[in-house]
Enzyme design. Structure first.
Site, short mmCIF file in Angstrom:
data_model
loop_
_atom_site.label_atom_id
_atom_site.label_comp_id
_atom_site.label_asym_id
_atom_site.label_seq_id
_atom_site.Cartn_x
_atom_site.Cartn_y
_atom_site.Cartn_z
N ASP A 22 0.86 -1.26 0.12
CA ASP A 22 0.15 0.03 0.07
C ASP A 22 0.82 1.18 -0.14
O ASP A 22 1.30 1.67 0.97
CB ASP A 22 -0.90 -0.12 1.37
CG ASP A 22 -1.78 1.15 1.50
OD1 ASP A 22 -1.95 1.89 0.37
OD2 ASP A 22 -2.25 1.43 2.62
N ASP B 254 -2.11 5.90 -5.23
CA ASP B 254 -2.24 4.76 -3.88
C ASP B 254 -2.60 3.38 -4.50
O ASP B 254 -3.86 3.23 -5.05
CB ASP B 254 -3.42 5.56 -3.12
CG ASP B 254 -3.81 4.67 -1.88
OD1 ASP B 254 -3.33 3.59 -1.62
OD2 ASP B 254 -4.30 5.05 -0.92
#
Length: 507
Positions: free
Chosen positions: A101, A288
């Site tokens: 992430d 992201d």
């Protein structure tokens, strides 16, 4: 890191086979066995868990290229929406599946000391007593998300990622997972690849440790996401460089505009090659890898969703039933058919009419209030029973069929949509406009096939808009989030050494 959204819930509780493979090009890949999922397996609310993070900029803690130099971890494609891979913690390594992430900076996994969270019992748990390289820290910490809080404590151990072993890495052992949705998640934890600036407890992220321990030649890592859910390989994250076979042409690089997130400047976004004018003052975007959708300011996203005809899931399914079965339902009610059997008799429900309409309505309204929802698995059945209740009420007032069906359609339009995700007509996808983002004086185009999720369940096809609304305070906005949808289309390089992000067409 993910809220429970109706129709879009992480509910895969399946085992996955992982095999480490050393390839002839010098890369080490962790092979993943892929399964095909239905619509209930989508992790579509990933963005919801980060609303407060994007607004605040950080979490909190409680206080008292040569191919031979590349290190590759294969990623699993979680039905076009989420990608995760395997790491090992301790000596010998204890295996965990994690989301890589770029929108967060901490590594956390469930702890063997997690006794009171149901989620922990559905996932692998780290047991420090089984590791010869474990070092106790014990300092408590908490990581906040809008969907709940991860409570735990810091520990230190060796972490294996692909063929790399990062020594003495500090991570969080989670002892309480505040969101029930984590019980259903197919991953055990999160491996953050953001900047240390936003790390809870100011812990050095795993990526920093790789560089500090000279485990990578270049201070670069790159993502390739494979959009094809039927493919054997879900994608790759490469540490120390890029894999040339996963993109074509050259990358367009833009500088990191603000450390903390991998945040870049966004000059404009276009619909059908026409500027929308929403970025007259500077817009920025966070790249992201842990977010499924593309998120942006409500005004801008509303304009996109209007252009592609996106509507709320509940409203769309309700109007579909009204159009296909409204006349028939009217006639069957007039003929004297028992209402509790009508929806099953016309083939919309398969529960013999036992589902209670009042309960369905109450559920929709209550869960709209909570924003974390899961309507029944069969939306068409729920919609049928809602419409049935409305038609029966109007029949008692002796209204004509035309007026009743028109009224039902208005009620469908006004049904609350429990989530921010919107549905579109699958038949119209080929004719939808392109959406483009201007980054570094170059247009990055997304076709409707790239920004629409198409999934199937129970012989029905559902198409979901890839754009959802996210508003942050003016001091930090307007802000966009370029998630997996964008990264599937464009191979992405995170260049820490030069503080820049690069994009090239993915292949």
């Amino acid at each position: 890191m993910g809220d429970k959204n109706f129709m879009l819930v992480m509910c895969l509780l399946a085992s996955t086979l992982y095999v480490a493979i050393a390839s002839s090009d010098g890369l080490v890949r962790v092979g993943l066995k892929k399964q095909r999922f239905d619509i209930n397996s989508i992790n579509a609310a990933r963005i919801e868990g980060k609303d407060s993070m994007y607004a605040k900029g950080e979490g909190s803690t409680t206080h008292d290229s040569d191919d031979s130099t590349l290190n590759t971890v294969s990623l699993k494609n979680y039905l076009d929406v989420q990608y995760f891979g395997e790491i090992g913690i301790g000596s010998p390594p204890q295996k965990f599946t994690v989301i890589f992430d770029t929108g967060s900076s901490n590594l956390w996994i469930p702890s063997s000391h997690c006794y009171f969270s149901v989620a922990c019992f559905f996932h692998s748990r780290y047991n420090s007593s089984k590791s010869s390289t474990y070092t106790e820290i014990g300092k408590p910490c908490k990581i906040h998300y809008s969907s709940g809080t991860i409570l735990g404590f810091f520990s230190e151990d060796n972490i294996r990622v692909g063929d790399l072993v990062v020594k003495n890495q500090v991570f969080t052992e989670a002892i309480r997972e505040g969101s029930a949705i984590l019980s259903l998640a197919s991953f055990d934890g999160i491996l953050g690849l953001g900047f240390q600036d936003m790390s809870v407890g100011n812990v050095a992220p795993l990526w920093y440790s790789m560089m500090q321990q000279s485990l990578v030649v270049q201070k670069v890592f790159s993502f390739w996401f494979n959009k094809d859910p039927s493919a054997s390989e879900g994608g790759e994250i490469v540490f120390g460089g890029v894999d040339q076979k996963h993109f074509k042409g050259k990358h367009t690089y833009v500088p990191v505009a603000q450390k903390g997130y991998w945040q870049i400047d966004l000059a404009d976004f276009l619909i059908a090659d026409h500027s929308t004018g929403f970025c007259t003052r500077n817009c920025t975007a966070i790249v992201d890898s842990g977010t499924s959708f593309i998120a942006g300011p409500t005004a801008a996203v509303t304009k996109i969703n209007h252009a592609i005809g996106a509507k709320g899931f509940v409203s769309m399914e309700c109007k579909k039933v009204a159009a296909q079965y409204g006349d028939l339902m009217w006639e069957l009610l007039l003929s004297g058919l028992q209402p509790d059997k009508l929806c099953s008799n016309i083939g919309v429900c398969f529960n013999n009419g036992t589902q209670q309409v009042s309960n369905s309505i109450e559920m929709v309204v209550e869960q709209k209030r909570e924003r974390h929802t899961e309507v029944g698995q069969d939306l068409l059945c729920t919609a049928c029973e809602l419409i049935l209740a409305w038609i029966r009420t109007e029949l008692m007032e002796n209204k004509t069929k035309g007026r009743v069906i028109e009224y039902v359609n208005k009620l469908c339009d006004n049904l609350p949509n429990p989530t921010r995700e919107l549905a579109v007509d699958c038949d119209k996808v080929p004719n939808m406009p392109s959406v483009s983002f201007i980054i570094g004086n170059k247009s990055f185009n997304l076709t409707p096939e790239q920004y629409i999720f198409k999934v199937e369940q129970n012989f029905s096809t559902f198409c979901i808009s890839g754009f959802i609304a996210l508003d942050v305070p003016p001091s930090q906005g307007p802000l966009w989030i370029l998630g997996a949808i964008f990264m599937e289309a464009y191979h992405t390089v995170f260049d820490f050494g030069n503080l820049r992000v690069g994009f090239a067409e993915a292949v």
